[in-house]
Write an enzyme that holds these catalytic residues in place. Structure first.
Site, mmCIF file in Angstrom:
data_model
loop_
_atom_site.group_PDB
_atom_site.id
_atom_site.type_symbol
_atom_site.label_atom_id
_atom_site.label_comp_id
_atom_site.label_asym_id
_atom_site.label_seq_id
_atom_site.Cartn_x
_atom_site.Cartn_y
_atom_site.Cartn_z
ATOM 1 C CB SER A 14 93.758 -81.157 16.882
ATOM 2 O OG SER A 14 94.227 -80.958 15.563
ATOM 3 C CB CYS A 76 98.104 -78.390 17.144
ATOM 4 S SG CYS A 76 96.551 -77.679 16.645
ATOM 5 C CB CYS A 189 97.385 -75.334 8.908
ATOM 6 S SG CYS A 189 96.254 -76.702 9.245
HETATM 7 N N1 DGL Z 1 96.324 -79.267 13.666
HETATM 8 C C1 DGL Z 1 95.539 -78.100 13.321
HETATM 9 C C2 DGL Z 1 96.478 -76.924 13.081
HETATM 10 O O1 DGL Z 1 97.630 -77.061 12.734
HETATM 11 C C3 DGL Z 1 94.649 -78.357 12.109
HETATM 12 C C4 DGL Z 1 93.509 -79.305 12.366
HETATM 13 C C5 DGL Z 1 92.516 -78.795 13.402
HETATM 14 O O2 DGL Z 1 91.787 -77.825 13.136
HETATM 15 O O3 DGL Z 1 92.490 -79.347 14.485
HETATM 16 O O4 DGL Z 1 96.076 -75.796 13.272
#
Ligand code: DGL
Length: 272
Positions: A14, A76, A189
């Site tokens: 993202s 992500c 995350c």
């Molecule tokens: N990249 C997202 C994840 O690993 C975290 C940032 C977002 O909420 O876009 O879930």
């Protein structure tokens, strides 16, 4: 263009967070070229519905596919937790998400069977880590405790990684884990590896942290080897960065996530 061992690995996230996954890939697979797409115009994914995140993910994957990638890494966690079946069905190249590698690494490490998972609200609500842990544990069983920790994302992006504020936030989110028999905690995350120190302090020394990014890089290396798609040593790998909003902040914040400078990123329009 026909894909082969010389083709790049595609990675999308993202925004900047997935650079922690790219960093692990670069360190495990130093000869591989990569193409990274950060959907900075639509970040965050963690608070959006599964349906919307799946739509964005398919768009991101289509863009990377046009760049001739030989394999897609969904860096992500939120996208991995909701969009992997749709991506795998739509793409002609192997698709690797971060959930299964992280879950399996946690099961290899746990001593007593209590595994904690932290992630965005979307990841935790999807139940993807919980399902993967239970499926992989099989008859051995596993006790899973999951919690969304949304404030960790802005803290990591602000570079607020130590001191009272992140420490208090971590303690508030994680005090229960320390008391509930969890001995292994999955950092579910992209942003959380940057906060490893305060997270480790909040859960205590008896809890081992599992970085999904590292586990994913190991799975990608094994898969490329198995399919005869590993890049050969000797060539100079290239690393390209694309973003969907202006690149300045990505280049600046991203260097911290990647642990090396990002010289430029190109803005692309994926609107639909
Ligand atoms: N990249 C997202 C994840 O690993 C975290 C940032 C977002 O909420 O876009 O879930």
């Amino acid at each position: 263009m026909r894909q082969g061992s010389h083709s790049p690995i595609g990675v999308f996230d993202s925004g900047v967070g997935g650079l922690t996954v790219l960093k692990a890939l670069m360190s495990h697979l130093p000869h591989e070229s990569t193409v990274y797409l950060g959907d900075t115009a639509r970040v965050p994914y963690g608070t959006k519905s599964g349906e919307v995140v799946t739509r964005y993910s398919l768009k991101n994957a289509g863009f990377l596919l046009e760049r001739g990638i030989k394999l897609l890494v969904v860096a992500c966690n939120t996208a991995s937790s909701v969009a992997l079946p749709a991506l795998s069905a739509a793409l002609p190249v192997p698709v690797v998400g971060v959930i299964a590698p992280g879950a399996r690494a946690a099961l290899r490490r746990t001593r007593g069977g209590g595994v904690g998972v932290i992630g965005t609200p979307g990841t935790i609500r999807s139940g993807a880590y919980q399902r993967e842990l239970e499926a992989a544990a099989g008859a051995d069983g596993v006790k899973v405790k999951a919690r969304a920790c949304p404030l960790f994302v802005p803290l990591a992006e602000e570079g607020w990684l130590a001191g009272d504020v992140p420490r208090l936030v971590a303690r508030d989110y994680l005090a229960d884990f320390a008391r509930s028999g969890v001995d292994t905690l999955v950092l579910g995350c992209t942003h959380y590896p940057l906060l490893k120190d305060v997270i480790a302090e909040a859960v205590g020394p008896q809890v081992e942290l599992v970085d999904s990014a590292e586990a994913t890089a190991e799975v990608v290396a094994a898969l490329l080897e198995e399919q005869g798609l590993l890049a050969h040593a000797g060539g100079e790998p290239t690393h390209q960065y694309f973003v969907t909003d202006v690149p300045e902040r990505f280049v600046e914040v991203g260097a911290r996530f990647l642990g090396r400078p990002i010289h430029s990123a190109e803005q692309v329009d994926l609107s639909f």
